[in-house]
Enzyme design. Structure first.
Site, PDB file in Angstrom:
ATOM      1  N   SER A  89       0.862  -1.175   0.000  1.00 31.20           N
ATOM      2  CA  SER A  89       0.000   0.000   0.000  1.00 31.20           C
ATOM      3  C   SER A  89       0.899   1.226   0.000  1.00 31.20           C
ATOM      4  O   SER A  89       1.766   1.364   0.859  1.00 31.20           O
ATOM      5  CB  SER A  89      -0.889  -0.003   1.246  1.00 31.20           C
ATOM      6  OG  SER A  89      -1.348   1.309   1.492  1.00 31.20           O
ATOM      7  N   HIS A 117      -1.173  -2.107  -3.907  1.00 28.67           N
ATOM      8  CA  HIS A 117      -2.510  -1.933  -3.342  1.00 28.67           C
ATOM      9  C   HIS A 117      -2.769  -0.432  -3.276  1.00 28.67           C
ATOM     10  O   HIS A 117      -2.049   0.304  -2.606  1.00 28.67           O
ATOM     11  CB  HIS A 117      -2.525  -2.572  -1.951  1.00 28.67           C
ATOM     12  CG  HIS A 117      -3.793  -2.393  -1.191  1.00 28.67           C
ATOM     13  ND1 HIS A 117      -4.763  -3.364  -1.123  1.00 28.67           N
ATOM     14  CD2 HIS A 117      -4.247  -1.371  -0.436  1.00 28.67           C
ATOM     15  CE1 HIS A 117      -5.765  -2.942  -0.362  1.00 28.67           C
ATOM     16  NE2 HIS A 117      -5.472  -1.724   0.070  1.00 28.67           N
ATOM     17  N   ASP A 168      -5.127   2.689  -2.384  1.00 21.66           N
ATOM     18  CA  ASP A 168      -6.238   3.078  -1.513  1.00 21.66           C
ATOM     19  C   ASP A 168      -6.891   4.357  -1.998  1.00 21.66           C
ATOM     20  O   ASP A 168      -6.314   5.434  -1.920  1.00 21.66           O
ATOM     21  CB  ASP A 168      -5.720   3.279  -0.081  1.00 21.66           C
ATOM     22  CG  ASP A 168      -5.297   1.962   0.540  1.00 21.66           C
ATOM     23  OD1 ASP A 168      -6.132   1.055   0.621  1.00 21.66           O
ATOM     24  OD2 ASP A 168      -4.112   1.844   0.945  1.00 21.66           O
ATOM     25  N   MET A 221      -9.813   7.040  -1.478  1.00 22.31           N
ATOM     26  CA  MET A 221     -10.725   7.533  -0.431  1.00 22.31           C
ATOM     27  C   MET A 221     -11.386   8.825  -0.901  1.00 22.31           C
ATOM     28  O   MET A 221     -10.743   9.660  -1.536  1.00 22.31           O
ATOM     29  CB  MET A 221      -9.935   7.805   0.857  1.00 22.31           C
ATOM     30  CG  MET A 221      -9.135   6.606   1.337  1.00 22.31           C
ATOM     31  SD  MET A 221      -8.434   6.910   2.951  1.00 22.31           S
ATOM     32  CE  MET A 221      -7.310   5.505   3.088  1.00 22.31           C
ATOM     33  N   HIS A 234      -8.423  -0.509  -4.010  1.00 26.00           N
ATOM     34  CA  HIS A 234      -9.277  -0.631  -2.824  1.00 26.00           C
ATOM     35  C   HIS A 234     -10.087   0.658  -2.702  1.00 26.00           C
ATOM     36  O   HIS A 234      -9.560   1.697  -2.307  1.00 26.00           O
ATOM     37  CB  HIS A 234      -8.378  -0.854  -1.587  1.00 26.00           C
ATOM     38  CG  HIS A 234      -9.133  -0.937  -0.296  1.00 26.00           C
ATOM     39  ND1 HIS A 234      -8.498  -0.892   0.929  1.00 26.00           N
ATOM     40  CD2 HIS A 234     -10.450  -1.069  -0.023  1.00 26.00           C
ATOM     41  CE1 HIS A 234      -9.407  -0.989   1.892  1.00 26.00           C
ATOM     42  NE2 HIS A 234     -10.594  -1.092   1.338  1.00 26.00           N
ATOM     43  N   MET A 281     -12.468   2.992  -1.054  1.00 22.48           N
ATOM     44  CA  MET A 281     -13.161   3.372   0.184  1.00 22.48           C
ATOM     45  C   MET A 281     -13.980   4.616  -0.155  1.00 22.48           C
ATOM     46  O   MET A 281     -13.649   5.733   0.239  1.00 22.48           O
ATOM     47  CB  MET A 281     -12.143   3.634   1.297  1.00 22.48           C
ATOM     48  CG  MET A 281     -11.578   2.333   1.865  1.00 22.48           C
ATOM     49  SD  MET A 281     -10.019   2.566   2.711  1.00 22.48           S
ATOM     50  CE  MET A 281      -8.897   2.490   1.327  1.00 22.48           C
ATOM     51  N   MET A 313     -10.560  -6.131   6.650  1.00 22.00           N
ATOM     52  CA  MET A 313      -9.907  -4.966   7.259  1.00 22.00           C
ATOM     53  C   MET A 313      -9.555  -5.289   8.709  1.00 22.00           C
ATOM     54  O   MET A 313     -10.415  -5.718   9.479  1.00 22.00           O
ATOM     55  CB  MET A 313     -10.836  -3.753   7.247  1.00 22.00           C
ATOM     56  CG  MET A 313     -11.155  -3.150   5.893  1.00 22.00           C
ATOM     57  SD  MET A 313      -9.757  -2.464   4.983  1.00 22.00           S
ATOM     58  CE  MET A 313      -9.085  -1.269   6.129  1.00 22.00           C
ATOM     59  N   PHE A 332      -6.993   5.405   7.282  1.00 22.09           N
ATOM     60  CA  PHE A 332      -5.632   5.896   7.488  1.00 22.09           C
ATOM     61  C   PHE A 332      -4.628   4.747   7.564  1.00 22.09           C
ATOM     62  O   PHE A 332      -4.965   3.656   8.052  1.00 22.09           O
ATOM     63  CB  PHE A 332      -5.552   6.705   8.786  1.00 22.09           C
ATOM     64  CG  PHE A 332      -6.456   7.909   8.761  1.00 22.09           C
ATOM     65  CD1 PHE A 332      -6.025   9.110   8.214  1.00 22.09           C
ATOM     66  CD2 PHE A 332      -7.751   7.816   9.240  1.00 22.09           C
ATOM     67  CE1 PHE A 332      -6.873  10.213   8.160  1.00 22.09           C
ATOM     68  CE2 PHE A 332      -8.613   8.907   9.204  1.00 22.09           C
ATOM     69  CZ  PHE A 332      -8.174  10.118   8.656  1.00 22.09           C
ATOM     70  N   GLY A 333      -3.419   5.030   7.101  1.00 23.53           N
ATOM     71  CA  GLY A 333      -2.329   4.070   7.261  1.00 23.53           C
ATOM     72  C   GLY A 333      -1.760   4.184   8.667  1.00 23.53           C
ATOM     73  O   GLY A 333      -2.100   5.107   9.417  1.00 23.53           O
ATOM     74  N   GLY A 334      -0.916   3.254   9.018  1.00 22.87           N
ATOM     75  CA  GLY A 334      -0.169   3.356  10.267  1.00 22.87           C
ATOM     76  C   GLY A 334      -0.949   3.056  11.536  1.00 22.87           C
ATOM     77  O   GLY A 334      -0.508   3.407  12.632  1.00 22.87           O
ATOM     78  N   ASP A 371      -5.834  -6.379   5.360  1.00 21.38           N
ATOM     79  CA  ASP A 371      -5.394  -4.993   5.165  1.00 21.38           C
ATOM     80  C   ASP A 371      -5.504  -4.188   6.456  1.00 21.38           C
ATOM     81  O   ASP A 371      -6.589  -4.066   7.026  1.00 21.38           O
ATOM     82  CB  ASP A 371      -6.274  -4.358   4.072  1.00 21.38           C
ATOM     83  CG  ASP A 371      -5.828  -2.955   3.680  1.00 21.38           C
ATOM     84  OD1 ASP A 371      -4.715  -2.554   4.075  1.00 21.38           O
ATOM     85  OD2 ASP A 371      -6.595  -2.276   2.975  1.00 21.38           O
ATOM     86  N   GLY A 372      -4.357  -3.639   6.890  1.00 21.82           N
ATOM     87  CA  GLY A 372      -4.334  -2.745   8.049  1.00 21.82           C
ATOM     88  C   GLY A 372      -3.429  -3.245   9.156  1.00 21.82           C
ATOM     89  O   GLY A 372      -3.695  -4.272   9.772  1.00 21.82           O
ATOM     90  N   GLY A 381       1.563  -1.503   4.350  1.00 25.63           N
ATOM     91  CA  GLY A 381       1.759  -0.088   4.052  1.00 25.63           C
ATOM     92  C   GLY A 381       2.924   0.483   4.830  1.00 25.63           C
ATOM     93  O   GLY A 381       4.095   0.331   4.441  1.00 25.63           O
TER      94      GLY A 381
HETATM   95  C1  DX5 Z   1      -6.456   1.764   5.371  1.00 26.14           C
HETATM   96  C2  DX5 Z   1      -5.943   1.252   4.060  1.00 26.14           C
HETATM   97  C3  DX5 Z   1      -4.746   0.356   4.166  1.00 26.14           C
HETATM   98  C4  DX5 Z   1      -3.578   0.970   4.875  1.00 26.14           C
HETATM   99  C5  DX5 Z   1      -2.436   0.032   4.990  1.00 26.14           C
HETATM  100  O1  DX5 Z   1      -7.683   2.407   5.194  1.00 26.14           O
HETATM  101  O2  DX5 Z   1      -6.949   0.517   3.403  1.00 26.14           O
HETATM  102  O3  DX5 Z   1      -4.394  -0.142   2.895  1.00 26.14           O
HETATM  103  O4  DX5 Z   1      -3.151   2.127   4.279  1.00 26.14           O
HETATM  104  O5  DX5 Z   1      -1.425   0.668   5.672  1.00 26.14           O
HETATM  105  P1  DX5 Z   1      -0.826   0.119   7.041  1.00 26.14           P
HETATM  106  O6  DX5 Z   1      -0.098  -1.144   6.666  1.00 26.14           O
HETATM  107  O7  DX5 Z   1       0.057   1.199   7.497  1.00 26.14           O
HETATM  108  O8  DX5 Z   1      -1.964  -0.157   7.974  1.00 26.14           O
HETATM  109 ZN    ZN Z   2      -6.383  -0.649   1.657  1.00 29.16          ZN
END
Ligand code: DX5
Ligand code: ZN
Length: 311
Positions: A11, A36, A38, A40, A69, A71, A143, A149-151, A181-182, A203
C-alpha cells in the site's frame, strides 16, 4: 516473486507522493508482488487520497498487478473509470450505502471487464454479510483496522475473519483470494498466515526509515507461510502459489479434450508439447494445472496420483 504461498501487496499510502516513479521502482526492486491502491473520497471515510487518473498514471509506471481498494460511498458511479484506468482487481466496501442490486451490478461490470471483483469488510461487519455476493467475488478483503488511514494498530481479534472468508469461498476450487489490510507487519504476519491469508497488504511497515524494504517483504511472506504451515498445513510446507503441475501426458486430441473438462471445473489448464517435433511427428501433449488445484483436479477427473514432473 516468493516461492511460498503468501504474497505481499504494497500500500503506497505512506509513500512519498512527490516521487511515485522512484517509490514504484524501489518497491519493484524490493520484490513486492502487487500494488494496493487506496482510494478515499472524504465521505465513506474521513480522508481523501486519489482517483482514477493517478491509478492510470501508476499503471503506466509498472507491470505489477494493481489492486484498487475503493473506500468510497458510490462505487457504482466510478467503477467504469477504475476499470479503464488499468486496475487488475477492484474491491469496494460492502458497507457502501448502495443497494444490494447495484452492488451486484458493479461487481458484474468488473467481472465482465475480465478483472477480479472484490468486496471489503470493515471491522464491525461480519463476513457472513458477503454471502449474497460470493458467486461474483474473486477477492475478499478483511480490514484489520478502521478504513481511512495508514499506520494504525492491527486488530488481532479480526484475524479469524480471514478463515471465515476462505470458508465462504471453499466450494470453489480455484480463482479466489483473501486479502488482509491494516497494520500488517513482521509482528502480525504470522497470525494472518495461521488463518490462511493469501495476500497481505503492507503499508507503513515498508516505509520506515532505517528498515530494509526487501527484508521486510521477505519476512512478512516467510512469517505468514510459517503460520500457515503450523496451523493449516499440519507441519507440511505450503504449496507454492504461481506454480504449475503436470497432471497428464496424452496424444494431442485427448489432451485438448481433458483440458476442456478441467476448465469446466473452473480450473485453468495449459496444454503444451511434451518435447520437440521429431521427423515431423507431433509429440504428445502435457496438461498442466496450478499446483494449488492439482489434488482437486486429479480427484475430480479421476486422473490418479502418479508422480509427475513439477514445473
Ligand atoms: C487503510 C488502508 C490500508 C492501509 C495500509 O484504510 O486501506 O491499505 O493504508 O497501511 P498500514 O499497513 O500502514 O496499515
Ligand atoms: Zn487498503
Amino acid at each position: 516473486m516468493g516461492r511460498g504461498r503468501a504474497r505481499v501487496a504494497a500500500s503506497i499510502l505512506d509513500a512519498d507522493f512527490g516521487n511515485l516513479y522512484r517509490v514504484i521502482r524501489q518497491l519493484e526492486k524490493a520484490g513486492v508482488d502487487r500494488l494496493h491502491l487506496d482510494v478515499m473520497d472524504g465521505h465513506f471515510v474521513p480522508n481523501l487520497t486519489f482517483g482514477p487518473d493517478i491509478v492510470a498514471a501508476i499503471r503506466r509506471l509498472t507491470k505489477l498487478p494493481l489492486d484498487v481498494h475503493l473506500m468510497i460511498a458510490e462505487p457504482s458511479r466510478y467503477v467504469d473509470r477504475f476499470i479503464k484506468a488499468g486496475s487488475d482487481s477492484i474491491t469496494f466496501h460492502i458497507e457502501a450505502p448502495e443497494s444490494e442490486e447495484l452492488k451486484l451490478e458493479t461487481l458484474g461490470k468488473v467481472r465482465e471487464a475480465r478483472l477480479d471483483p472484490g468486496l471489503a469488510v470493515s471491522p464491525s461487519t461480519p463476513v457472513e454479510a458477503l454471502k449474497p455476493y460470493i458467486k461474483l467475488l474473486d477477492v475478499i478483503l478483511i480490514m484489520t483496522v478502521e478504513p481511512g488511514f495508514g499506520g494504525q494498530k492491527f486488530m488481532k481479534e479480526m484475524a479469524p475473519k480471514i478463515a471465515e472468508a476462505a470458508k465462504l469461498f471453499k466450494p470453489r476450487p480455484h480463482g479466489w483470494e483473501v486479502h488482509v489490510d491494516g497494520g500488517v507487519s513482521r509482528e502480525t504476519a504470522e497470525i494472518c498466515g495461521e488463518f490462511g491469508v493469501d495476500i497481505l497488504v503492507v503499508g507503513s511497515a515498508l516505509f520506515q526509515r532505517g528498515r530494509d524494504m526487501t527484508r521486510e517483504i521477505n519476512l512478512v511472506r516467510l512469517l505468514a507461510d510459517e503460520g500457515w504451515r503450523r496451523e493449516i498445513g499440519h507441519g507440511e510446507p505450503p504449496i507454492p502459489r504461481d506454480e504449475w503441475r503436470v497432471v497428464a501426458q496424452l496424444p494431442r486430441e485427448e489432451a485438448e479434450q481433458l483440458s476442456r473438462r478441467i476448465e469446466q471445473e473452473g480450473i485453468p489448464a495449459l496444454v503444451m508439447r511434451s518435447g520437440p517435433l521429431v521427423q515431423g511427428v507431433e509429440p504428445e501433449r502435457i496438461v498442466m494445472v496450478p499446483a494449488t488445484a492439482e489434488v482437486y483436479t486429479r480427484t475430480a477427473l479421476k486422473l490418479g496420483f502418479a508422480p509427475e514432473d513439477d514445473l
